[in-house]
Motif scaffolding. Structure first.
Motif, PDB file in Angstrom:
ATOM      1  N   GLU A  52       0.838  -1.209   0.000  1.00 12.86           N
ATOM      2  CA  GLU A  52       0.000   0.000   0.000  1.00 12.86           C
ATOM      3  C   GLU A  52       0.871   1.256   0.000  1.00 12.86           C
ATOM      4  O   GLU A  52       0.589   2.216  -0.716  1.00 12.86           O
ATOM      5  CB  GLU A  52      -0.925   0.005   1.216  1.00 12.86           C
ATOM      6  N   GLU A  61      -3.783   1.406  -3.970  1.00 16.28           N
ATOM      7  CA  GLU A  61      -4.562   0.170  -4.090  1.00 16.28           C
ATOM      8  C   GLU A  61      -5.667   0.175  -3.035  1.00 16.28           C
ATOM      9  O   GLU A  61      -5.386   0.170  -1.838  1.00 16.28           O
ATOM     10  CB  GLU A  61      -3.650  -1.041  -3.902  1.00 16.28           C
ATOM     11  N   THR A  62      -6.924   0.187  -3.473  1.00 11.81           N
ATOM     12  CA  THR A  62      -8.047   0.334  -2.552  1.00 11.81           C
ATOM     13  C   THR A  62      -8.834  -0.951  -2.309  1.00 11.81           C
ATOM     14  O   THR A  62      -9.831  -0.917  -1.586  1.00 11.81           O
ATOM     15  CB  THR A  62      -9.029   1.397  -3.079  1.00 11.81           C
ATOM     16  N   THR A  63      -8.414  -2.069  -2.861  1.00 11.53           N
ATOM     17  CA  THR A  63      -9.216  -3.291  -2.733  1.00 11.53           C
ATOM     18  C   THR A  63      -9.399  -3.731  -1.283  1.00 11.53           C
ATOM     19  O   THR A  63     -10.451  -4.250  -0.927  1.00 11.53           O
ATOM     20  CB  THR A  63      -8.609  -4.449  -3.544  1.00 11.53           C
ATOM     21  N   GLU A  64      -8.394  -3.524  -0.446  1.00 13.56           N
ATOM     22  CA  GLU A  64      -8.486  -3.951   0.959  1.00 13.56           C
ATOM     23  C   GLU A  64      -9.446  -3.087   1.779  1.00 13.56           C
ATOM     24  O   GLU A  64      -9.924  -3.514   2.825  1.00 13.56           O
ATOM     25  CB  GLU A  64      -7.102  -3.942   1.611  1.00 13.56           C
ATOM     26  N   ALA A  66     -12.180  -1.314   0.304  1.00 13.96           N
ATOM     27  CA  ALA A  66     -13.313  -0.961  -0.564  1.00 13.96           C
ATOM     28  C   ALA A  66     -14.606  -0.801   0.232  1.00 13.96           C
ATOM     29  O   ALA A  66     -15.382   0.131  -0.011  1.00 13.96           O
ATOM     30  CB  ALA A  66     -13.484  -1.997  -1.661  1.00 13.96           C
TER      31      ALA A  66
END
Length: 95
Positions: A52, A61-64, A66
């Motif tokens: 990150e 990176e925003t997947t964790e 979201a």
């Protein structure tokens, strides 16, 4: 109104939990929409990972996170309920 209540206390039977429940009940009685996030019980991981941090300036990176982002975008009002430890909020809330 859309209200997001965020609780940050490690113990389930605590004043913070009681205040969260009272806030939710009061807001729901007033016909507001509520979402409740308990950071400790949701498994929220507040530490910034090396991946990150590496993506910080080149498209984070925003997947964790979201779900947390979606909750924040949904909310019109945010209620934070936490104890003050060492003159500030708990680390999990800062994360």
């Amino acid at each position: 109104m859309r209200c997001l209540i965020v609780t940050a206390h490690p113990l389930n039977p605590s004043l913070c939990q009681t205040l969260s429940n009272a806030a939710i009940d009061t807001l729901m009685d007033a016909k507001h929409q509520c979402r409740h996030v308990d950071l400790y019980r949701s498994g929220f991981f507040p530490a910034l990972t090396p991946a990150e941090r590496a993506s910080y300036y080149s498209g984070f990176e925003t997947t964790e996170v979201a779900k947390e982002i979606e909750d924040l975008l949904w909310a019109e009002t945010i209620v934070l309920i936490f104890p003050t430890w060492w003159f500030g909020p708990p680390a999990i809330l800062k994360g």
